[in-house]
Design a protein around this motif. Structure first.
Motif, short mmCIF file in Angstrom:
data_model
loop_
_atom_site.label_atom_id
_atom_site.label_comp_id
_atom_site.label_asym_id
_atom_site.label_seq_id
_atom_site.Cartn_x
_atom_site.Cartn_y
_atom_site.Cartn_z
N ALA A 264 0.95 -1.29 -0.22
CA ALA A 264 -0.07 -0.07 -0.01
C ALA A 264 1.00 1.17 -0.13
N THR A 265 1.52 1.41 -1.02
CA THR A 265 2.67 2.64 -1.19
C THR A 265 2.44 3.70 -2.03
N GLY A 266 1.10 3.90 -2.25
CA GLY A 266 0.55 5.11 -3.24
C GLY A 266 0.01 4.66 -4.40
N ARG A 267 -0.49 5.67 -5.07
CA ARG A 267 -1.37 5.56 -6.33
C ARG A 267 -0.72 6.34 -7.31
N ARG A 268 -1.16 6.05 -8.66
CA ARG A 268 -0.79 6.78 -9.90
C ARG A 268 -1.91 6.98 -10.78
N PRO A 269 -2.09 7.96 -11.33
CA PRO A 269 -3.14 8.50 -12.35
C PRO A 269 -3.33 7.12 -13.36
N ALA A 270 -4.35 6.94 -13.74
CA ALA A 270 -4.58 6.16 -14.75
C ALA A 270 -4.81 6.66 -16.15
N THR A 271 -3.63 7.21 -16.39
CA THR A 271 -3.43 7.84 -17.88
C THR A 271 -2.53 7.31 -18.80
N ASP A 272 -1.77 6.13 -18.64
CA ASP A 272 -0.89 5.77 -19.32
C ASP A 272 -1.27 5.60 -20.67
N ASP A 273 -2.32 4.69 -20.91
CA ASP A 273 -2.99 4.61 -22.18
C ASP A 273 -4.41 5.17 -22.18
N LEU A 274 -4.45 6.59 -22.45
CA LEU A 274 -5.55 7.33 -22.54
C LEU A 274 -5.27 8.17 -23.77
N GLY A 275 -4.38 8.08 -24.68
CA GLY A 275 -4.29 8.85 -25.65
C GLY A 275 -4.12 10.47 -25.39
N LEU A 276 -3.35 10.71 -24.28
CA LEU A 276 -3.32 12.30 -23.96
C LEU A 276 -2.28 12.97 -24.83
N ASP A 277 -1.38 12.21 -25.42
CA ASP A 277 -0.43 12.84 -26.56
C ASP A 277 -1.13 13.25 -27.56
N THR A 278 -2.02 12.73 -28.11
CA THR A 278 -3.08 13.19 -29.26
C THR A 278 -3.63 14.48 -28.92
N VAL A 279 -3.76 15.10 -27.68
CA VAL A 279 -3.86 16.41 -27.50
C VAL A 279 -3.11 17.42 -26.83
N GLY A 280 -1.79 16.99 -26.82
CA GLY A 280 -0.78 17.67 -26.35
C GLY A 280 -0.27 17.51 -24.85
N LEU A 281 -1.05 16.40 -24.26
CA LEU A 281 -0.59 16.12 -22.85
C LEU A 281 0.19 15.02 -22.55
N ALA A 282 0.92 15.14 -21.40
CA ALA A 282 1.82 14.13 -21.21
C ALA A 282 1.35 12.92 -20.66
N PRO A 283 1.46 11.56 -21.28
CA PRO A 283 0.64 10.38 -20.60
C PRO A 283 1.23 10.05 -19.21
N GLY A 284 0.42 9.42 -18.53
CA GLY A 284 1.06 8.87 -17.26
C GLY A 284 1.18 9.72 -15.92
N ARG A 285 0.48 10.74 -16.53
CA ARG A 285 0.49 12.06 -15.17
C ARG A 285 -0.80 12.33 -14.98
N SER A 286 -1.18 13.40 -13.82
CA SER A 286 -2.25 13.68 -13.51
C SER A 286 -2.77 14.63 -14.40
N ILE A 287 -4.17 15.05 -14.80
CA ILE A 287 -4.37 15.97 -15.79
C ILE A 287 -4.82 17.20 -14.68
N GLU A 288 -4.10 18.10 -15.07
CA GLU A 288 -4.14 19.39 -14.23
C GLU A 288 -5.37 20.25 -14.65
N VAL A 289 -6.21 20.62 -13.92
CA VAL A 289 -7.44 21.21 -14.14
C VAL A 289 -7.58 22.60 -13.39
N ASP A 290 -8.32 23.41 -13.96
CA ASP A 290 -8.83 24.85 -13.02
C ASP A 290 -9.71 24.21 -12.28
N SER A 291 -10.47 25.16 -11.35
CA SER A 291 -11.46 24.76 -10.54
C SER A 291 -12.91 24.74 -11.07
N THR A 292 -12.92 24.91 -12.42
CA THR A 292 -14.29 24.38 -13.08
C THR A 292 -13.93 23.00 -13.68
#
Length: 471
Positions: A264-292
């Motif tokens: 039980a040593t932590g969690r990581r965002p489930a974004t590895d195989d999410l196609g983030l690179d197709t919209v200019g974001l880095a896979p494997g990381r949290s998706i940073e958002v604003d408060s909306t």
């Protein structure tokens, strides 16, 4: 190609709430899910873990009362506890959750979804096909997190437990090693020890629950040891092997032998195989958002991320909260309605930053909302900690013989409001919402004096904290 107003990727509690709110705002919504509708919380986290923990808490409560403790004649019935756990997971079938989606007017698309450029989600369906969904207004990513395992020699061959295996195991391991000192580690050590496992808990740091008030971790540590758990601090695992049994190698040269090991040593965002690179974001990381809920770094107002995947507050109830707000935001933007983005407005998730509640269902329970004293001081606030022993409250002494617990309120001295509150003790989880309301509403301490606690209940702790503050 299928076209909807909104496409939600992930049908856990966050995705369900976001989809429902967007649909209530007049939009058509498709929800994509690769596993069970209902997500991690329903099948491998919140529900099964609390189903495992509740019988242990009930038994502990009985043993704290003269007359009741004499009636307790044995340990928990592990098989009965596991059967009850299975009922709460619907035996890992999602028929009921799917029926709810249908009743809410939402379209379920089974399969693994990944972004395929702006406003497009490509779904790999269970039959091996491919289906492309296009969103007129928004795509919302609600894929949560996965367990993070360290890169230790031999770990793959050991087949370690993560939180999933720890909450769904069909048998009680005779010997269980738990690696970690956070919420999952402490709760699962508590549950499986109560069910009959011999448990050793290995903590790399110097205390449990490091993000909470220090006395919380100290109280839980004392209780874990009293239950028979071998709790070791300042200990790291350097290697592992399985040869019928599991052997863990430690950094001090020693070893631990067990039947199963939970990391039980932590969690990581489930974004590895999410196609983030197709919209200019880095896979494997949290998706940073604003408060909306809008994703940063993506042109246009179309990509949202809610729940654990955005890293704001990794708790199911906070994800649901974000889902309700962000789903409404999506509907409002689509309709051209103005947003209310002032602090605590309907269009922003202000509580993520100022009033996040959390309960740790150990024995004793830990319930907290808002910053700790250390966090508030580090932020440069002028604060004072007000402490009180919960066992000195009449309602607590009636709740359990020799009740032991502690409460702390962190007071903003400039505004005379509460910034944070922590309770530690049996049954304190149900005290937390009153604290959450006080912190969220920024209720002046002068007004809290008029919130009269019923006698004799543990809630009278509120009066004692106020009295202590005034001196």
């Amino acid at each position: 190609m299928d076209e909807f107003d909104v496409v939600v990727v992930g049908a856990g509690p966050t995705g369900e709430n976001l989809a429902e709110r967007a649909h209530a705002g007049g939009l058509s919504v498709a929800v994509v899910e690769s596993e069970l509708v209902g997500g991690e919380c329903s099948y491998w986290a919140c529900m099964p873990s609390k189903a495992l923990l509740r019988p242990a808490a009930a038994l502990a409560d009985a043993r704290r009362l003269a007359g009741a403790r004499e009636a307790v004649t044995g340990p928990l019935d592990a098989e009965a506890v596991l059967r009850r756990r299975d009922e709460f997971t619907s035996h890992w079938k999602d028929d009921g959750q799917v029926a709810w989606l249908d009743g809410a007017g939402l379209v379920l698309v089974r399969g693994h979804g990944r972004l395929d450029g702006p406003k497009r989600v490509a779904v790999r369906t269970p039959d091996g096909g491919r289906r492309v969904l296009t969103a007129r207004h928004a795509v919302a990513v609600c894929t949560g997190t996965r367990a993070a395992l360290p890169g230790l020699p031999g770990l793959d061959e050991v087949r370690p437990w993560t939180s999933r295996e720890a909450t769904s195991s069909e048998r009680v391991p005779p010997r269980l090693a738990v690696v970690g000192g956070g919420v999952v580690a402490c709760e699962m050590a508590t549950a499986w020890r109560a069910l009959g496992s011999e448990v050793v808990q290995l903590v790399r740091g110097s205390r449990l629950l490091p993000r909470m008030e220090p006395f919380a971790g100290e109280s839980v540590a004392e209780s874990l040891r009293a239950s028979g758990i071998d709790l070791r601090f300042g200990t790291s695992v350097t290697g592992a092997r399985r040869d019928g049994q599991v052997t863990l190698t430690l950094d001090d040269g020693g070893t631990v032998t067990c039947d199963e090991v939970l990391f039980a040593t932590g969690r990581r965002p489930a974004t590895d195989d999410l196609g983030l690179d197709t919209v200019g974001l880095a896979p494997g990381r949290s998706i940073e958002v604003d408060s909306t809920g809008l994703a940063a770094g993506v042109p246009g107002e179309w990509l949202y991320a809610a729940g654990d995947v955005n890293g704001r507050a990794l708790l199911t109830h906070q994800g649901k909260y974000q889902g309700r707000i962000f789903g409404t935001v999506i509907a409002d933007r689509a309709a051209g309605r103005p947003l209310d983005t002032a602090a605590w407005g309907r269009s922003v998730a202000t509580a993520d930053e100022r009033a996040v509640p959390q309960v740790v269902f150990t024995d004793p329970e830990v319930a907290a909302v808002g910053p700790t004293l250390e966090e508030a001081t580090r932020e440069g606030r002028r604060v004072r900690a007000v402490d009180y022993e919960i066992g000195d409250v009449s309602g607590a002494s009636l709740y359990a013989d020799g009740y032991q617990g502690r409460a702390r309120a962190v007071v903003d001295l400039d505004r005379e409001t509460l910034l944070g509150v922590t309770f530690v003790g049996p049954g304190v989880a149900e005290l937390l919402h009153s604290a959450t309301i006080a912190v969220t509403a920024e209720v002046p301490i002068s007004r809290l004096w008029h919130a009269v606690p019923s006698y004799p209940t543990i809630s009278e702790i509120w009066l004692r904290l106020l009295e202590t503050y005034r001196g």
